[in-house]
Motif scaffolding. Structure first.
Motif, PDB file in Angstrom:
ATOM      1  N   THR A   1       0.826  -1.201   0.000  1.00 18.62           N
ATOM      2  CA  THR A   1       0.000   0.000   0.000  1.00 18.62           C
ATOM      3  C   THR A   1       0.864   1.257   0.000  1.00 18.62           C
ATOM      4  OG1 THR A   1      -0.159  -0.143   2.419  1.00 18.62           O
ATOM      5  CG2 THR A   1      -2.003  -1.023   1.140  1.00 18.62           C
ATOM      6  N   HIS A   2       2.178   1.071   0.194  1.00 15.83           N
ATOM      7  CA  HIS A   2       3.071   2.248   0.215  1.00 15.83           C
ATOM      8  C   HIS A   2       3.211   2.876  -1.170  1.00 15.83           C
ATOM      9  CE1 HIS A   2       5.859   4.863   2.226  1.00 15.83           C
ATOM     10  NE2 HIS A   2       6.769   4.661   1.301  1.00 15.83           N
ATOM     11  N   TYR A   3       2.769   2.204  -2.200  1.00 12.08           N
ATOM     12  CA  TYR A   3       2.755   2.840  -3.526  1.00 12.08           C
ATOM     13  C   TYR A   3       1.870   4.087  -3.523  1.00 12.08           C
ATOM     14  CZ  TYR A   3       5.213  -0.889  -6.024  1.00 12.08           C
ATOM     15  OH  TYR A   3       6.170  -1.766  -6.496  1.00 12.08           O
ATOM     16  N   PHE A   4       0.949   4.166  -2.563  1.00 13.88           N
ATOM     17  CA  PHE A   4       0.041   5.301  -2.497  1.00 13.88           C
ATOM     18  C   PHE A   4       0.513   6.363  -1.495  1.00 13.88           C
ATOM     19  CE2 PHE A   4      -2.414   1.504  -3.595  1.00 13.88           C
ATOM     20  CZ  PHE A   4      -2.947   1.905  -4.812  1.00 13.88           C
ATOM     21  N   PHE A   5       1.712   6.183  -0.962  1.00 10.85           N
ATOM     22  CA  PHE A   5       2.227   7.116   0.034  1.00 10.85           C
ATOM     23  C   PHE A   5       3.569   7.682  -0.418  1.00 10.85           C
ATOM     24  CE2 PHE A   5      -0.732   4.551   2.421  1.00 10.85           C
ATOM     25  CZ  PHE A   5      -1.287   5.436   3.339  1.00 10.85           C
ATOM     26  N   ALA A   6       3.802   8.911  -0.031  1.00 10.12           N
ATOM     27  CA  ALA A   6       5.075   9.568  -0.321  1.00 10.12           C
ATOM     28  C   ALA A   6       5.773   9.883   0.992  1.00 10.12           C
ATOM     29  CB  ALA A   6       4.857  10.844  -1.135  1.00 10.12           C
ATOM     30  N   GLY A   7       6.331   8.874   1.624  1.00  5.22           N
ATOM     31  CA  GLY A   7       7.015   9.083   2.890  1.00  5.22           C
ATOM     32  C   GLY A   7       6.546   8.103   3.946  1.00  5.22           C
ATOM     33  N   ALA A   8       7.474   7.729   4.821  1.00  5.09           N
ATOM     34  CA  ALA A   8       7.148   6.758   5.867  1.00  5.09           C
ATOM     35  C   ALA A   8       6.241   7.353   6.928  1.00  5.09           C
ATOM     36  CB  ALA A   8       8.439   6.240   6.504  1.00  5.09           C
TER      37      ALA A   8
ATOM     38  N   ASN B   1       9.877   0.749   7.414  1.00  4.05           N
ATOM     39  CA  ASN B   1      11.132   1.213   6.831  1.00  4.05           C
ATOM     40  C   ASN B   1      11.567   0.388   5.623  1.00  4.05           C
ATOM     41  OD1 ASN B   1      12.364   3.395   8.744  1.00  4.05           O
ATOM     42  ND2 ASN B   1      11.584   1.827  10.105  1.00  4.05           N
ATOM     43  N   ILE B   2      11.411  -0.929   5.689  1.00  2.00           N
ATOM     44  CA  ILE B   2      11.910  -1.760   4.598  1.00  2.00           C
ATOM     45  C   ILE B   2      11.112  -1.550   3.310  1.00  2.00           C
ATOM     46  CG2 ILE B   2      12.804  -3.490   6.186  1.00  2.00           C
ATOM     47  CD1 ILE B   2      10.437  -5.285   5.470  1.00  2.00           C
ATOM     48  N   LEU B   3       9.962  -0.897   3.409  1.00  2.00           N
ATOM     49  CA  LEU B   3       9.195  -0.562   2.207  1.00  2.00           C
ATOM     50  C   LEU B   3       9.734   0.685   1.494  1.00  2.00           C
ATOM     51  CD1 LEU B   3       7.631   2.029   3.500  1.00  2.00           C
ATOM     52  CD2 LEU B   3       5.932   0.347   4.183  1.00  2.00           C
ATOM     53  N   GLY B   4      10.764   1.315   2.061  1.00  3.11           N
ATOM     54  CA  GLY B   4      11.238   2.596   1.551  1.00  3.11           C
ATOM     55  C   GLY B   4      11.899   2.564   0.199  1.00  3.11           C
TER      56      GLY B   4
ATOM     57  N   SER C   1       9.280   7.133  -2.266  1.00  2.00           N
ATOM     58  CA  SER C   1       8.886   6.390  -1.067  1.00  2.00           C
ATOM     59  C   SER C   1       9.258   7.096   0.227  1.00  2.00           C
ATOM     60  CB  SER C   1       9.530   4.998  -1.075  1.00  2.00           C
ATOM     61  OG  SER C   1       8.979   4.194  -2.078  1.00  2.00           O
ATOM     62  N   GLN C   2      10.471   7.660   0.276  1.00  2.00           N
ATOM     63  CA  GLN C   2      10.944   8.319   1.484  1.00  2.00           C
ATOM     64  C   GLN C   2      11.635   9.621   1.109  1.00  2.00           C
ATOM     65  OE1 GLN C   2      13.304   5.325   3.571  1.00  2.00           O
ATOM     66  NE2 GLN C   2      11.541   4.755   4.819  1.00  2.00           N
ATOM     67  N   SER C   3      12.078  10.335   2.138  1.00  2.00           N
ATOM     68  CA  SER C   3      12.633  11.668   1.898  1.00  2.00           C
ATOM     69  C   SER C   3      13.906  11.634   1.068  1.00  2.00           C
ATOM     70  CB  SER C   3      12.920  12.351   3.237  1.00  2.00           C
ATOM     71  OG  SER C   3      13.768  11.546   4.045  1.00  2.00           O
ATOM     72  N   HIS C   4      14.669  10.534   1.143  1.00  2.81           N
ATOM     73  CA  HIS C   4      15.918  10.473   0.372  1.00  2.81           C
ATOM     74  C   HIS C   4      15.715   9.911  -1.029  1.00  2.81           C
ATOM     75  CE1 HIS C   4      15.442   6.353   1.517  1.00  2.81           C
ATOM     76  NE2 HIS C   4      16.620   5.964   1.067  1.00  2.81           N
ATOM     77  N   SER C   5      14.529   9.407  -1.332  1.00  3.57           N
ATOM     78  CA  SER C   5      14.288   8.761  -2.624  1.00  3.57           C
ATOM     79  C   SER C   5      14.545   9.687  -3.815  1.00  3.57           C
ATOM     80  CB  SER C   5      12.868   8.210  -2.682  1.00  3.57           C
ATOM     81  OG  SER C   5      12.608   7.330  -1.616  1.00  3.57           O
ATOM     82  N   PRO C   6      13.981  10.899  -3.843  1.00  2.02           N
ATOM     83  CA  PRO C   6      14.251  11.786  -4.987  1.00  2.02           C
ATOM     84  C   PRO C   6      15.721  12.160  -5.117  1.00  2.02           C
ATOM     85  CG  PRO C   6      12.367  12.565  -3.705  1.00  2.02           C
ATOM     86  CD  PRO C   6      13.033  11.514  -2.894  1.00  2.02           C
ATOM     87  N   MET C   7      16.450  12.183  -3.996  1.00  2.00           N
ATOM     88  CA  MET C   7      17.862  12.549  -4.038  1.00  2.00           C
ATOM     89  C   MET C   7      18.652  11.523  -4.841  1.00  2.00           C
ATOM     90  SD  MET C   7      18.102  13.594   0.006  1.00  2.00           S
ATOM     91  CE  MET C   7      19.747  14.309  -0.046  1.00  2.00           C
ATOM     92  N   PHE C   8      18.345  10.254  -4.662  1.00  2.44           N
ATOM     93  CA  PHE C   8      19.052   9.188  -5.379  1.00  2.44           C
ATOM     94  C   PHE C   8      18.603   9.116  -6.841  1.00  2.44           C
ATOM     95  CE2 PHE C   8      20.269   8.033  -1.187  1.00  2.44           C
ATOM     96  CZ  PHE C   8      21.370   7.198  -1.301  1.00  2.44           C
TER      97      PHE C   8
END
Length: 572
Positions: free
Chosen positions: A475-482, A516-519, A525-532
């Motif tokens: 369901t984390h596909y529908f979320f932008a952040g943990a 966390n492991i869904l990040g 998914s998480q705050s660092h995702s766009p950075m990578f």
């Protein structure tokens, strides 16, 4: 120049300067005619465009003389200018409204929930709180406002509408979780300020970076060592490790602009990205969302989730997980460059440039080690997490490694403090009012139907936990952040696991780890995702595909190795 038999005087002074700057006089004359007919808005040629001063009065008058001789004719030109002015005003207004569509959507979601008749078991006040909470989570998801702003405004709305009293709304601001995050981020500021994080990464690369796989593991375990002390995966993985990773890739000739990203950089970046989500799950202080899970989980399980309990349950499955991820990605997305002597040499050069460890770095090492030791042993001596972090922070402040101004200006710390406390307050109130049990009942019905289809296999609570884990993670596909994920779903899934006879403490810990492991699923998914992802080394299709495959490995490790380890620990 002649026009209609009348000679126009060419102004001197300022006009001469304008001509010398290639400002053609014929262009000015054409603009004069257009202005006279109302075709050019008056503000194009007003005193803001041609400022005057006492020293330039004559020049300014010379320049302005042709314009003031012509006034708009009666009727049409005046109406045209007024109409143009109104048109510009409306266009500006509609432009602002269009840019604010996210806020309108958030408002619509809140109104829609409010307008929906509440279930019989829910009071009107509780349903008002649900509407505000839904709008707050939506604002965070679609980034209508910064997370801290959305959470704080939502909390204020609960007080204004009478859904919560002031004491209820701000109850979590005096709890341990938000303060643990804030003080830990203050401590982490010293790692960046002194350069200790960069030194540690360079040391490991210089020791183990002769091969690509060795280089990868040195980066992964460098990030792991930083995890207990830096409660922000964006600061830790994105702010410290990612720049080092990119520098090493470029030193080895892997550059996006040259089309050589698959040489080394793509593999390093996607591997570090995936493992950083796992390291965030291994320590209570490794992610800013973890204290929120701890606060909610302790309440639901009626047990104190300490730093040691959290780390103890996660250490073995976490280590296995971050060891297997580089191997899996090596098979699925291998680098072309298998030997990386250049990276090792680059790290040694960087170490020589850094010189010997400074006094501030040694003080920071002692402070961090002391803080971690107190986090581990604090439960035996009744020392809280905040007090432990406060001891380390006091050492840094008294030795001037960091200053109070550094703490005051640390926007990340105060922002995290605000939204964690605000969301925790609203989520706890919803749980107390019985609203979240509605969602639990709906998902429980789905799980029961799955059980009925699987027959006897579905009688064990581990099967229920496995189904809930899969649902929770994807369901984390529908979320932008943990954070938004934890705030919206954590309590419901922990409650359903407990209803299925999963031990309360294990239920709380398992879904805290899952948060966390869904990040690594997506690029948001998480705050660092766009950075990578924004580095451009990995195409989006590949980024998402690898995230999906690694998520399967994560689930298998935590429900396989984790289950055996938790049995040894006596969690069930």
């Amino acid at each position: 120049m002649e026009q209609g038999g009348t000679s126009l005087r060419r102004p001197s002074g300022l006009m001469a300067d304008m001509r010398s700057a290639s400002f053609d006089y014929e262009f000015i004359e054409g603009a004069r005619r257009s202005f006279a007919h109302g075709l050019v808005s008056h503000h194009v040629l007003d005193d803001r465009t041609y400022p005057s001063s006492e020293s330039e009065d004559s020049d300014a008058n010379d320049l302005a003389e042709p314009f003031i001789e012509h006034t708009p004719g009666p009727g049409r030109p005046g109406r045209r200018k007024a109409s143009a002015k109104w048109s510009r005003g409306w266009r500006s207004l509609w432009g602002r409204l269009a840019r604010g569509w996210r806020l309108w959507l958030v408002l619509a979601i809140g109104v829609a929930v409010k307008a929906t008749p509440p279930p019989a078991a829910v009071t009107p006040k509780a349903w008002d709180l649900m509407a505000i909470f839904s709008a707050t989570i939506a604002a965070i998801l679609i980034e209508a406002l910064p997370t801290g702003a959305a959470a704080f405004l939502g909390l204020c709305a609960t007080v204004v509408t009478g859904s919560l009293s002031f004491e209820q709304a701000f109850s979590e601001f005096s709890t341990e979780g938000p303060w643990v995050v804030a003080t830990s981020i203050f401590l982490a500021g010293g790692i960046n300020k002194t350069g200790l994080g960069r030194r540690l990464a360079c040391l490991l690369v210089s020791l183990f970076g002769s091969s690509t796989l060795g280089l990868t593991y040195s980066l992964v375990f460098s990030e792991l060592l930083l995890a207990p002390a830096i409660p922000s995966v964006a600061a830790r993985a994105g702010g410290i490790m990612l720049p080092i990773c990119v520098s090493l890739a470029e030193a080895c000739g892997s550059v996006v602009e040259d089309g050589t990203e698959r040489e080394l950089g793509a593999y390093l970046i996607v591997t570090l990205y995936q493992t950083s989500s796992v390291t965030s799950s291994m320590f209570l202080t490794a992610s800013s969302a973890n204290p929120l899970s701890q606060s909610l989980g302790s309440l639901l399980a009626d047990a104190d989730i300490t730093w040691l309990k959290w780390a103890g349950g996660a250490i073995l499955p976490g280590l296995v997980n971050i060891t297997l991820i580089p191997v899996l990605l090596w098979a699925l997305y291998p680098p072309k460059l298998k030997r990386t002597a250049e990276a090792r040499e680059l790290a040694r050069i960087e170490m020589r440039a850094l010189g010997p460890m400074t006094k501030d770095e040694w003080v920071l090492v002692v402070a961090l080690l002391g803080t971690v030791v107190l986090w581990v042993l604090g439960s035996f001596f009744s020392i809280s997490l905040v007090a432990s972090a406060g001891v380390g922070l006091a050492m840094l402040l008294l030795t001037n490694v960091i200053t109070w101004d550094d703490c005051i200006s640390n926007q990340v710390a105060w922002d995290a403090f605000t939204w964690i406390a605000a969301l925790a307050s609203m989520a706890a109130a919803l749980n107390d009012m019985g609203v979240l049990s509605l969602f639990s009942d709906a998902v429980s019905g789905l799980v029961d139907r799955m059980h009925s289809q699987m027959g006897d296999v579905g009688e064990t609570w581990w099967v229920t936990v496995a189904i809930l884990t899969v649902l929770y993670i994807y369901t984390h596909y529908f979320f932008a952040g943990a954070v938004s994920h934890v705030a919206a779903l954590y309590q419901s899934f922990v409650g359903m696991a407990m209803d299925a006879k999963c031990p309360p403490l294990l239920s709380a810990l398992l879904f805290a780890y899952n948060s966390n492991i869904l990040g690594g699923l997506t690029h948001y998914s998480q705050s660092h995702s766009p950075m990578f992802y924004s580095r451009g080394y990995v195409p989006l299709k590949t980024f998402l595909g690898l995230g999906l495959v690694v998520s399967v490995l994560n689930i298998a490790v935590w429900l396989g190795v984790g289950a055996l380890w938790w049995k040894v620990l006596g969690l069930y």
